[in-house]
Each structure stands twice: as structure tokens, then as C-alpha cells.
Design an enzyme around this catalytic site. Structure first.
Site, PDB file in Angstrom:
ATOM      1  N   ALA A   1       5.593  -5.905  -2.888  1.00 29.68           N
ATOM      2  CA  ALA A   1       6.177  -5.217  -4.056  1.00 29.68           C
ATOM      3  C   ALA A   1       7.313  -6.052  -4.638  1.00 29.68           C
ATOM      4  O   ALA A   1       7.480  -6.140  -5.865  1.00 29.68           O
ATOM      5  CB  ALA A   1       6.678  -3.834  -3.654  1.00 29.68           C
ATOM      6  N   ALA A   2       8.095  -6.702  -3.774  1.00 26.41           N
ATOM      7  CA  ALA A   2       9.236  -7.485  -4.259  1.00 26.41           C
ATOM      8  C   ALA A   2       8.775  -8.730  -5.021  1.00 26.41           C
ATOM      9  O   ALA A   2       9.307  -9.053  -6.081  1.00 26.41           O
ATOM     10  CB  ALA A   2      10.143  -7.882  -3.089  1.00 26.41           C
TER      11      ALA A   2
ATOM     12  N   GLY B   1       6.399  -4.477   6.684  1.00 23.69           N
ATOM     13  CA  GLY B   1       7.050  -3.213   6.315  1.00 23.69           C
ATOM     14  C   GLY B   1       8.323  -3.393   5.524  1.00 23.69           C
ATOM     15  O   GLY B   1       9.093  -2.455   5.354  1.00 23.69           O
ATOM     16  N   LEU B   2       8.567  -4.598   5.029  1.00 19.71           N
ATOM     17  CA  LEU B   2       9.802  -4.823   4.260  1.00 19.71           C
ATOM     18  C   LEU B   2       9.537  -4.887   2.750  1.00 19.71           C
ATOM     19  O   LEU B   2      10.433  -5.218   1.976  1.00 19.71           O
ATOM     20  CB  LEU B   2      10.483  -6.115   4.732  1.00 19.71           C
ATOM     21  CG  LEU B   2      11.168  -5.987   6.098  1.00 19.71           C
ATOM     22  CD1 LEU B   2      11.530  -7.353   6.659  1.00 19.71           C
ATOM     23  CD2 LEU B   2      12.421  -5.134   6.007  1.00 19.71           C
ATOM     24  N   GLY B   3       8.333  -4.562   2.360  1.00 17.36           N
ATOM     25  CA  GLY B   3       8.034  -4.496   0.925  1.00 17.36           C
ATOM     26  C   GLY B   3       7.918  -5.858   0.265  1.00 17.36           C
ATOM     27  O   GLY B   3       8.190  -5.989  -0.926  1.00 17.36           O
ATOM     28  N   SER B   4       7.489  -6.868   1.028  1.00 20.28           N
ATOM     29  CA  SER B   4       7.453  -8.217   0.443  1.00 20.28           C
ATOM     30  C   SER B   4       6.504  -8.290  -0.751  1.00 20.28           C
ATOM     31  O   SER B   4       6.825  -8.907  -1.769  1.00 20.28           O
ATOM     32  CB  SER B   4       7.124  -9.262   1.504  1.00 20.28           C
ATOM     33  OG  SER B   4       5.767  -9.536   1.541  1.00 20.28           O
TER      34      SER B   4
ATOM     35  N   ASP C   1       7.158   2.206  -1.793  1.00 19.97           N
ATOM     36  CA  ASP C   1       7.620   0.809  -1.732  1.00 19.97           C
ATOM     37  C   ASP C   1       8.039   0.308  -3.108  1.00 19.97           C
ATOM     38  O   ASP C   1       9.149  -0.190  -3.300  1.00 19.97           O
ATOM     39  CB  ASP C   1       6.491  -0.114  -1.246  1.00 19.97           C
ATOM     40  CG  ASP C   1       6.356  -0.120   0.254  1.00 19.97           C
ATOM     41  OD1 ASP C   1       6.756   0.874   0.872  1.00 19.97           O
ATOM     42  OD2 ASP C   1       5.845  -1.116   0.793  1.00 19.97           O
TER      43      ASP C   1
ATOM     44  N   PRO D   1       9.879 -11.413   5.203  1.00 18.69           N
ATOM     45  CA  PRO D   1       8.664 -11.625   5.994  1.00 18.69           C
ATOM     46  C   PRO D   1       7.509 -10.791   5.428  1.00 18.69           C
ATOM     47  O   PRO D   1       7.718  -9.658   5.005  1.00 18.69           O
ATOM     48  CB  PRO D   1       9.040 -11.131   7.392  1.00 18.69           C
ATOM     49  CG  PRO D   1      10.524 -11.104   7.417  1.00 18.69           C
ATOM     50  CD  PRO D   1      10.992 -10.913   6.008  1.00 18.69           C
TER      51      PRO D   1
HETATM   52  O1  PMV Z   1       4.424  -0.854   5.705  1.00 19.67           O
HETATM   53  P1  PMV Z   1       5.194  -0.468   4.498  1.00 19.67           P
HETATM   54  O2  PMV Z   1       6.654  -0.600   4.595  1.00 19.67           O
HETATM   55  O3  PMV Z   1       4.601  -0.998   3.238  1.00 19.67           O
HETATM   56  O4  PMV Z   1       5.162   1.102   4.376  1.00 19.67           O
HETATM   57  C1  PMV Z   1       4.048   1.858   4.230  1.00 19.67           C
HETATM   58  C2  PMV Z   1       4.461   3.274   4.208  1.00 19.67           C
HETATM   59  C3  PMV Z   1       3.328   4.222   4.459  1.00 19.67           C
HETATM   60  O5  PMV Z   1       3.880   5.518   4.374  1.00 19.67           O
HETATM   61  C4  PMV Z   1       2.735   4.018   5.846  1.00 19.67           C
HETATM   62  C5  PMV Z   1       2.230   4.055   3.432  1.00 19.67           C
HETATM   63  C6  PMV Z   1       2.627   4.468   2.044  1.00 19.67           C
HETATM   64  O6  PMV Z   1       1.902   4.087   1.126  1.00 19.67           O
HETATM   65  O7  PMV Z   1       3.612   5.193   1.852  1.00 19.67           O
END
Ligand code: PMV
Length: 312
Positions: A109-110, A104-107, A151, A100
Site C-alpha cells: 500500500a505504501a 504486515g507493515l503495509g509495504s 491498510d 520489509p
Molecule cells: O498483513 P497485513 O498487515 O496486510 O494485514 C492484513 C489484515 C487482515 O485483517 C488480516 C486482512 C485485511 O484485509 O484486513
């Protein structure tokens, strides 16, 4: 014949937001959720690299013409080709993702990692993980503004990491495998916005915010020991403490809090939001006895999806 490259999703276990300010954080890959990049010959034998973002926000065909260079996928492709000193290969790369977006699951970057791996395959030029990680980080900056780099690091190396911004990567030994349910609020949230809000909060009241960030850092160090020793009860408590500190940083939301409470009520050993917050995902620590009841409770409390992953 088609060739394929892929990259996994990731979740942050501890330390999000504080990691931007130099505190440590722990994140792990979610190898069962992946982005893939399939390489096929151009259908009409046409020259040039075509990138099709099949089921991302929209079906998009990208070429490396100048007009597309502001597109982040085209920018990633162009940068990769420059680093590999290669001409654009005459192929179509089709990107698909089970991850998704904006949750926050790194989509992001993946997908970028899978694309770059596919370009390396299609040009028959090897690219080591450190160079790959640097390119993905550059691209992450255009999504997130000032990302810590956690990420891209977890996605590229696909291993649990103890991450401190600017320091060499430390992988983490998992003392005993543990199981997490990932509850998706279904509400997309831009990490960039949450990170920017925390920055403003920090600048307006550093004397109040710095202790919260330091406390998160201390908790991450304890969590590292607990993960290495395989103590799940202690791990669950640290997750709850981390969630409370993230609430004080204003990055939780009523939906995330509802899912965290529901998980704990249903027997999870701990739960917290994961990633940028304000929406996106939370994680709950479960075992074989509690997994089903926690999953059901998360769904009845409004989770749009629940993913199950074991950290090994
Ligand atoms: O939302 P995500 O999983 O891409 O995580 C971001 C993590 C933070 O610490 C909020 C931001 C960062 O760049 O590390």
C-alpha cells in the site's frame, strides 16, 4: 532537479482478520519507515512514463505499454492517469522502500501510494485523499484478494484509525503516546493465504469461529477507550487477549508465539502478532525502562529486525 513523494508503513494494533468480517480494527502509521517515489527527467529525454522499482523484489523498469498492464504498479499508474485525465508524463519515477515486504507493515500500500502521489505531482493534477485511497484499495485487491481496506486507509491518511469496513473513516485520539517494538520474524507470509484459510475455517465451523470474531470486535472497542484514556497497563492486557484469539483463528506461528513470549518475559506490558500472521511481524508494548531488554530478547529469540515506534 528531482521531486519526491512518499508514504508511511503501518501496523495493525487490534482486530486483524475479524475486520474482514465487519468487526472494527485499530491501526496506526509507522512514519519512520517509508516508501519513496523520486521523479527525475527521463535520462535520454525519451518520451513516456518509466517506473523503476529499485529495491523491491527485483529491479524492474515498467512502461505503460500494453504488455505491462498486468503489473500492479503499471495498473496503478494507468488508473491514476485515467482518473486525473492526464497523459503519461515524460519522467522516470524511481520507487524505493525501507518497509520489509510481505510482513504486515503495509509495504504494498505504501509503495502504491507513493507512486500515485508522484504521478499527481508529475502531471500537476491534484488528487484528494479519498480518490487516492480508492485507487490504492483497488490495487490492494490484486495483492490480497478481499482486503478490508484498513491498510490503504492508514497509509493514505497517515493517522491512527478506528476502522470498520464500509464505514466513513474515524481517526483516533491518542490519550498518551505509547511505544511499540515491532519484531520481524523474517518470514514472509502472504496475507491472502491466511485470510483464505480463516475464510475456510469460518465456513466449515461458523458456530465456533463467529464467537471468536465477535470477541475480537468487543476487545477492539475496549482498546479504543483505553488508547483514548492513555492506560498502558490495560492496553498490554488487551494485546495479549487479542493474540490468544488470533491463535485460535490459527494465524499465529511458532516463531510469532516465541517472540510474543520472549517480549512478555523481558517485561513488555503486552504483545501480539500484527497483520495477516503466520509470519511477518509482532508488536510489543514497552516503556523507557523495558525497551532495551525487550529488544535484546526479541533478537535473541530470532527476530530478524526490531523497529521502534512511538504512537502519538
Ligand atoms: O498483513 P497485513 O498487515 O496486510 O494485514 C492484513 C489484515 C487482515 O485483517 C488480516 C486482512 C485485511 O484485509 O484486513
Amino acid at each position: 532537479m528531482s521531486l519526491q513523494a512518499s508514504a508511511s508503513a503501518k501496523i495493525i494494533l487490534f482486530g486483524e482478520h475479524a475486520v474482514v468480517y465487519g468487526q472494527p480494527a485499530i491501526a496506526v502509521p509507522v512514519s519512520s519507515l517509508r516508501a519513496t517515489a523520486e521523479i527525475t527527467p527521463n535520462p535520454d529525454g525519451a518520451p513516456g512514463l518509466r517506473i523503476i522499482a529499485a529495491d523491491l523484489d527485483k529491479a524492474l523498469t515498467i512502461t505503460l505499454d500494453a504488455g505491462f498492464l498486468d503489473n500492479t504498479l503499471a495498473a496503478a499508474a494507468r488508473r491514476t492517469l485515467d482518473i486525473l485525465s492526464a497523459a503519461p508524463p515524460d519522467v522516470t519515477i524511481t520507487l524505493r522502500s525501507q518497509i520489509p515486504m510481505a510482513s504486515g507493515l503495509g509495504s504494498g500500500a505504501a509503495v502504491t501510494t507513493a507512486l500515485i502521489r508522484a504521478i499527481s505531482i508529475a502531471t500537476s493534477r491534484s488528487l484528494d485523499s479519498s480518490a487516492l485511497n480508492e485507487i490504492v484499495y483497488e490495487i490492494e485487491k490484486s495483492y490480497h484478494g478481499t482486503p478490508s481496506g484498513i491498510d490503504n486507509t492508514v497509509v493514505v491518511y497517515e493517522q491512527p484509525v478506528y476502522f470498520v469496513r464500509g464505514r466513513p473513516i474515524e481517526t483516533l485520539k491518542i490519550g498518551a503516546p505509547f511505544r511499540l517494538l515491532i519484531g520481524d520474524t523474517g518470514q514472509g507470509a502472504l496475507t491472502k493465504v491466511a485470510v483464505g484459510d480463516v475464510r475456510r475455517l469460518y465456513e466449515s465451523a461458523p458456530e465456533r469461529i463467529q464467537p471468536l470474531l465477535t470477541a475480537i470486535g468487543g476487545l477492539v472497542q475496549r482498546a479504543r477507550g483505553v488508547i483514548e484514556n492513555g492506560d498502558s497497563a490495560a492496553l498490554g492486557n488487551l494485546m495479549l487477549e487479542n493474540h490468544a484469539l488470533l491463535q485460535q483463528l490459527t494465524v499465529s506461528s511458532p516463531e510469532l508465539d516465541r517472540l510474543v513470549d520472549a517480549a512478555v518475559d523481558a517485561g513488555a506490558l503486552g504483545a501480539k502478532l500484527s497483520g495477516g500472521g503466520r509470519g511477518g511481524n509482532m508488536i510489543a508494548l514497552v516503556n523507557t525502562e523495558t525497551a532495551n531488554s525487550v529488544r535484546e530478547r526479541l533478537l535473541s529469540a530470532g527476530a530478524a529486525h526490531v523497529f521502534d515506534t512511538t504512537v502519538v
